[in-house]
Design an enzyme around this catalytic site. Sequence first.
Site, PDB file in Angstrom:
ATOM      1  N   ARG A  62       0.930  -1.203   0.063  1.00 49.75           N
ATOM      2  CA  ARG A  62       0.008   0.277  -0.097  1.00 49.75           C
ATOM      3  C   ARG A  62       0.972   1.481  -0.011  1.00 49.75           C
ATOM      4  O   ARG A  62       0.618   2.443  -0.507  1.00 49.75           O
ATOM      5  CB  ARG A  62      -1.078  -0.044   1.256  1.00 49.75           C
ATOM      6  CG  ARG A  62      -2.060   1.197   1.287  1.00 49.75           C
ATOM      7  CD  ARG A  62      -2.986   0.827   2.290  1.00 49.75           C
ATOM      8  NE  ARG A  62      -3.830   1.955   2.536  1.00 49.75           N
ATOM      9  CZ  ARG A  62      -3.766   2.938   3.648  1.00 49.75           C
ATOM     10  NH1 ARG A  62      -3.242   2.357   4.543  1.00 49.75           N
ATOM     11  NH2 ARG A  62      -4.616   3.899   3.579  1.00 49.75           N
ATOM     12  N   HIS A  66       0.850   4.369  -2.481  1.00 47.76           N
ATOM     13  CA  HIS A  66       0.616   5.690  -2.115  1.00 47.76           C
ATOM     14  C   HIS A  66       1.629   6.642  -2.736  1.00 47.76           C
ATOM     15  O   HIS A  66       1.602   7.844  -2.604  1.00 47.76           O
ATOM     16  CB  HIS A  66       0.422   5.904  -0.641  1.00 47.76           C
ATOM     17  CG  HIS A  66      -1.284   5.386  -0.582  1.00 47.76           C
ATOM     18  ND1 HIS A  66      -2.035   6.023   0.635  1.00 47.76           N
ATOM     19  CD2 HIS A  66      -1.764   4.385  -0.860  1.00 47.76           C
ATOM     20  CE1 HIS A  66      -3.011   5.532   0.738  1.00 47.76           C
ATOM     21  NE2 HIS A  66      -3.101   4.443  -0.228  1.00 47.76           N
ATOM     22  N   ASP A  67       2.791   6.208  -2.763  1.00 49.14           N
ATOM     23  CA  ASP A  67       4.120   6.903  -3.101  1.00 49.14           C
ATOM     24  C   ASP A  67       4.042   7.253  -4.577  1.00 49.14           C
ATOM     25  O   ASP A  67       4.138   8.365  -5.149  1.00 49.14           O
ATOM     26  CB  ASP A  67       5.314   6.068  -2.913  1.00 49.14           C
ATOM     27  CG  ASP A  67       6.665   6.908  -3.244  1.00 49.14           C
ATOM     28  OD1 ASP A  67       6.550   8.073  -3.162  1.00 49.14           O
ATOM     29  OD2 ASP A  67       7.583   6.241  -3.873  1.00 49.14           O
ATOM     30  N   GLY A  72       4.727  10.711  -8.698  1.00 48.66           N
ATOM     31  CA  GLY A  72       5.474   9.495  -9.225  1.00 48.66           C
ATOM     32  C   GLY A  72       6.206   8.668  -7.973  1.00 48.66           C
ATOM     33  O   GLY A  72       6.063   9.206  -6.855  1.00 48.66           O
ATOM     34  N   ASP A  74       8.708   8.334  -6.141  1.00 51.61           N
ATOM     35  CA  ASP A  74       9.928   9.290  -5.458  1.00 51.61           C
ATOM     36  C   ASP A  74      10.334   9.051  -4.255  1.00 51.61           C
ATOM     37  O   ASP A  74      11.134   9.862  -3.747  1.00 51.61           O
ATOM     38  CB  ASP A  74       9.934  10.460  -6.285  1.00 51.61           C
ATOM     39  CG  ASP A  74       8.568  11.368  -5.453  1.00 51.61           C
ATOM     40  OD1 ASP A  74       8.055  10.720  -4.719  1.00 51.61           O
ATOM     41  OD2 ASP A  74       8.664  12.568  -5.659  1.00 51.61           O
ATOM     42  N   ASN A  94      -3.123   8.680   4.883  1.00 49.18           N
ATOM     43  CA  ASN A  94      -2.066   7.968   5.101  1.00 49.18           C
ATOM     44  C   ASN A  94      -1.440   7.561   6.419  1.00 49.18           C
ATOM     45  O   ASN A  94      -0.460   6.901   6.741  1.00 49.18           O
ATOM     46  CB  ASN A  94      -0.779   8.714   4.412  1.00 49.18           C
ATOM     47  CG  ASN A  94      -0.545   8.763   3.052  1.00 49.18           C
ATOM     48  OD1 ASN A  94      -1.240   7.633   2.513  1.00 49.18           O
ATOM     49  ND2 ASN A  94      -0.059   9.682   2.202  1.00 49.18           N
ATOM     50  N   PRO A 161      -6.788   8.029  -4.406  1.00 48.16           N
ATOM     51  CA  PRO A 161      -8.372   7.415  -4.799  1.00 48.16           C
ATOM     52  C   PRO A 161      -8.996   7.121  -3.246  1.00 48.16           C
ATOM     53  O   PRO A 161      -8.631   6.500  -2.577  1.00 48.16           O
ATOM     54  CB  PRO A 161      -8.304   6.010  -5.186  1.00 48.16           C
ATOM     55  CG  PRO A 161      -6.826   6.138  -5.918  1.00 48.16           C
ATOM     56  CD  PRO A 161      -5.892   6.779  -5.081  1.00 48.16           C
ATOM     57  N   HIS A 191      -5.853  -5.505  -2.547  1.00 50.53           N
ATOM     58  CA  HIS A 191      -6.733  -5.576  -1.437  1.00 50.53           C
ATOM     59  C   HIS A 191      -7.048  -7.074  -1.210  1.00 50.53           C
ATOM     60  O   HIS A 191      -7.756  -7.188  -0.163  1.00 50.53           O
ATOM     61  CB  HIS A 191      -8.081  -4.857  -1.623  1.00 50.53           C
ATOM     62  CG  HIS A 191      -7.966  -3.142  -1.310  1.00 50.53           C
ATOM     63  ND1 HIS A 191      -8.921  -2.497  -1.640  1.00 50.53           N
ATOM     64  CD2 HIS A 191      -7.054  -2.531  -0.941  1.00 50.53           C
ATOM     65  CE1 HIS A 191      -8.730  -1.176  -1.178  1.00 50.53           C
ATOM     66  NE2 HIS A 191      -7.375  -1.290  -1.232  1.00 50.53           N
ATOM     67  N   THR A 192      -6.432  -7.895  -1.713  1.00 48.37           N
ATOM     68  CA  THR A 192      -6.290  -9.203  -1.357  1.00 48.37           C
ATOM     69  C   THR A 192      -5.480  -9.512  -0.031  1.00 48.37           C
ATOM     70  O   THR A 192      -5.650 -10.279   0.655  1.00 48.37           O
ATOM     71  CB  THR A 192      -5.720 -10.104  -2.348  1.00 48.37           C
ATOM     72  OG1 THR A 192      -5.724 -11.545  -1.820  1.00 48.37           O
ATOM     73  CG2 THR A 192      -4.395  -9.826  -2.597  1.00 48.37           C
ATOM     74  N   ASP A 236     -10.574  -9.349   2.622  1.00 50.07           N
ATOM     75  CA  ASP A 236     -11.261 -10.787   2.303  1.00 50.07           C
ATOM     76  C   ASP A 236     -10.927 -11.752   3.321  1.00 50.07           C
ATOM     77  O   ASP A 236     -10.318 -11.628   4.504  1.00 50.07           O
ATOM     78  CB  ASP A 236     -10.760 -11.173   0.904  1.00 50.07           C
ATOM     79  CG  ASP A 236      -9.230 -11.444   0.450  1.00 50.07           C
ATOM     80  OD1 ASP A 236      -8.691 -11.913   1.659  1.00 50.07           O
ATOM     81  OD2 ASP A 236      -8.536 -11.610  -0.349  1.00 50.07           O
ATOM     82  N   THR A 238      -8.649 -14.439   3.457  1.00 49.34           N
ATOM     83  CA  THR A 238      -7.355 -14.450   3.483  1.00 49.34           C
ATOM     84  C   THR A 238      -6.390 -13.456   3.669  1.00 49.34           C
ATOM     85  O   THR A 238      -5.646 -13.022   2.785  1.00 49.34           O
ATOM     86  CB  THR A 238      -6.887 -15.513   2.460  1.00 49.34           C
ATOM     87  OG1 THR A 238      -6.986 -14.849   1.322  1.00 49.34           O
ATOM     88  CG2 THR A 238      -7.584 -16.622   2.364  1.00 49.34           C
ATOM     89  N   ASP A 243      -3.886 -13.948  -3.020  1.00 53.04           N
ATOM     90  CA  ASP A 243      -4.621 -14.781  -3.972  1.00 53.04           C
ATOM     91  C   ASP A 243      -5.612 -14.089  -4.896  1.00 53.04           C
ATOM     92  O   ASP A 243      -5.961 -12.804  -4.559  1.00 53.04           O
ATOM     93  CB  ASP A 243      -5.167 -15.912  -3.081  1.00 53.04           C
ATOM     94  CG  ASP A 243      -5.907 -15.613  -1.968  1.00 53.04           C
ATOM     95  OD1 ASP A 243      -6.504 -14.412  -1.843  1.00 53.04           O
ATOM     96  OD2 ASP A 243      -6.165 -16.403  -1.134  1.00 53.04           O
TER      97      ASP A 243
END
Length: 315
Positions: A62, A66-67, A72, A74, A94, A161, A191-192, A236, A238, A243
Amino acid sequence: MVIAKLLGVLLLLEMISGLWFGADGLSMGYYIMSCPFAEPIVRNTVTRALQADPTLAAGLLRMHFHDCFIEGCDGSVLLDSTKDNTAEKDSPANLSLRGFEVIDDAKKQLEQQCPGVVSCADILAMAARDAVFWAGGPVYDIPNGRKDGKRSKIEDTFNLPAPTLNASELIKMFGQHGFTAQEMVALSGAHTLGVARCSSFKNRLSESVDPNLDSGFAKQLTKTCTAGDNAEQPFDSTRNIFDNAYYNGLQRKTGVLTSDQTLFASASTRGIVNGYAFNQAMFFLDFQQAMVKMSKLDPKEGSKGEVRGNCRKIN
């Protein structure tokens, strides 16, 4: 004849160079000569950290996302705030980021081996890749050579987002970074791994429960939120395994965030979700290709970037 052969060799070298060195200044095997142990050091550091705390895999993945989505790839998300500037990491979006100490650990080792050579942005990109593989996801290679940015401002994080976006808004936002709808859905599969906080999904549990939310799962989310805004709900079934269970959950209307479930609720992306739910190998392939593409977003070159000695502050 000799001239023709020479031209052929030059053409071959040019083709190889084009494959090896990208137009963006990044290249595969970037540290082979300057710091040959860079990748093993990062990999071993990530492995040790995840053996102690498997939940950090989601954190590192994540953090890389977010970077890259702000200014870009960086390393700007790694910078600490100063008395004159509130940095990205202190944005509400964040505050739940985790894994900074893993990057610090790798950086400290690399500075001992090859001072001033390996950028924090590259360390973060490699750490996210290694975390995916450690959690059972696809193995992929990324080009390196990113430089560390010198700007990190809280106001820039408005470009991340939001968890309340619908599919068309997500397609538009990712499209601004050059991603297709398919690539957006594949990247959402990150997001798995990990959890969401109640503050990110409680809007779905108001008086009129989200119609795209399974009623039984809505009760589960409501129960989770009784512990407060920081209460955590796995994305989820797991949470520490990479997966395709995330997509299977969307089919059952058990996506945690609005921005998750909208991928199945929307006709424009439902077919992609169904494809990944049915075929994990296809998801892995598309995910790794999208991750390589994301890792190359707007790399800093020349005076626009540097190699920080400490990932938390500019030189």
